[in-house]
Design a protein around this motif. Structure first.
Motif, PDB file in Angstrom:
ATOM      1  N   ARG A  63       0.833  -1.208   0.000  1.00 55.87           N
ATOM      2  CA  ARG A  63       0.000   0.000   0.000  1.00 55.87           C
ATOM      3  C   ARG A  63       0.872   1.265   0.000  1.00 55.87           C
ATOM      4  NH1 ARG A  63      -5.269   0.274   3.653  1.00 55.87           N
ATOM      5  NH2 ARG A  63      -6.178  -0.630   1.805  1.00 55.87           N
ATOM      6  N   LEU A  64       1.959   1.252   0.778  1.00 60.77           N
ATOM      7  CA  LEU A  64       2.848   2.408   0.819  1.00 60.77           C
ATOM      8  C   LEU A  64       3.638   2.565  -0.486  1.00 60.77           C
ATOM      9  CD1 LEU A  64       4.070   2.190   4.504  1.00 60.77           C
ATOM     10  CD2 LEU A  64       2.590   3.929   3.499  1.00 60.77           C
ATOM     11  N   LYS A  67       1.389   4.368  -2.800  1.00 59.60           N
ATOM     12  CA  LYS A  67       1.316   5.800  -2.486  1.00 59.60           C
ATOM     13  C   LYS A  67       2.582   6.520  -2.927  1.00 59.60           C
ATOM     14  CE  LYS A  67      -1.981   5.788   1.272  1.00 59.60           C
ATOM     15  NZ  LYS A  67      -2.254   6.197   2.643  1.00 59.60           N
ATOM     16  N   TYR A  68       3.729   5.861  -2.753  1.00 56.46           N
ATOM     17  CA  TYR A  68       4.975   6.475  -3.201  1.00 56.46           C
ATOM     18  C   TYR A  68       4.956   6.671  -4.715  1.00 56.46           C
ATOM     19  CZ  TYR A  68       9.826   7.137  -4.489  1.00 56.46           C
ATOM     20  OH  TYR A  68      10.976   7.634  -5.041  1.00 56.46           O
ATOM     21  N   TYR A  71       2.595   9.816  -5.145  1.00 58.65           N
ATOM     22  CA  TYR A  71       2.981  11.091  -4.536  1.00 58.65           C
ATOM     23  C   TYR A  71       4.474  11.396  -4.631  1.00 58.65           C
ATOM     24  CZ  TYR A  71      -1.644  10.889  -2.376  1.00 58.65           C
ATOM     25  OH  TYR A  71      -2.984  10.821  -2.155  1.00 58.65           O
ATOM     26  N   GLU A  73       6.865  10.821  -2.505  1.00 54.18           N
ATOM     27  CA  GLU A  73       7.401  11.339  -1.250  1.00 54.18           C
ATOM     28  C   GLU A  73       8.171  10.224  -0.557  1.00 54.18           C
ATOM     29  OE1 GLU A  73       4.307  13.148   1.035  1.00 54.18           O
ATOM     30  OE2 GLU A  73       3.726  14.496  -0.587  1.00 54.18           O
ATOM     31  N   TYR A  76       7.052   7.455   2.262  1.00 59.67           N
ATOM     32  CA  TYR A  76       6.247   6.301   1.859  1.00 59.67           C
ATOM     33  C   TYR A  76       7.130   5.116   1.492  1.00 59.67           C
ATOM     34  CZ  TYR A  76       2.048   9.229   1.631  1.00 59.67           C
ATOM     35  OH  TYR A  76       0.999  10.052   1.935  1.00 59.67           O
ATOM     36  N   GLY A  80       7.687   1.782   3.720  1.00 62.58           N
ATOM     37  CA  GLY A  80       7.286   0.597   2.970  1.00 62.58           C
ATOM     38  C   GLY A  80       8.384  -0.453   2.924  1.00 62.58           C
TER      39      GLY A  80
END
Length: 106
Positions: A63-64, A67-68, A71, A73, A76, A80
């Motif tokens: 999930r992270l 997101k990375y 985004y 960032e 994340y 992760g």
């Protein structure tokens, strides 16, 4: 929604959002089910809790990573990677000790 004969449906942005949302809901359900399974295994003394807990960590890492990807960032990807490594370590521990204990009735 009915389509006229011979016309192919066009996949639009709304369809992509619905697909993404349904996958997210399915993942949330699987995480909840895995948490229940982990608690049941711990309660019963079954060594499978290690593998089940590993799945939770790897799911969190996945999930992270997603997101990375969106985004870009660093926190994340950093968190992760840590969660993924914990998950892999738990899988290895389960692979070495979990099956042996279950095989011999320990």
């Amino acid at each position: 929604m009915k389509q006229p004969p011979g016309q192919r449906p066009i996949r639009d942005e709304r369809d992509k959002q619905i697909d993404t949302h349904s996958k997210s809901e399915a993942l949330d359900f699987m995480i909840a089910a895995t948490q229940v399974l982990t608690i049941m295994c711990l309660w019963k003394g079954n060594p499978a809790w290690k593998g089940s807990l590993a799945l939770l960590f790897i799911g969190g890492a996945a999930r992270l990573f997603y997101k990375y990807d969106k985004y870009e960032e660093k926190p994340y990807i950093q968190v992760g990677i840590v969660l993924g490594l914990i998950g892999v370590a738990l899988f290895i521990w389960f692979g070495i000790t979990g099956w042996r204990g279950a095989q011999y009735g320990k």
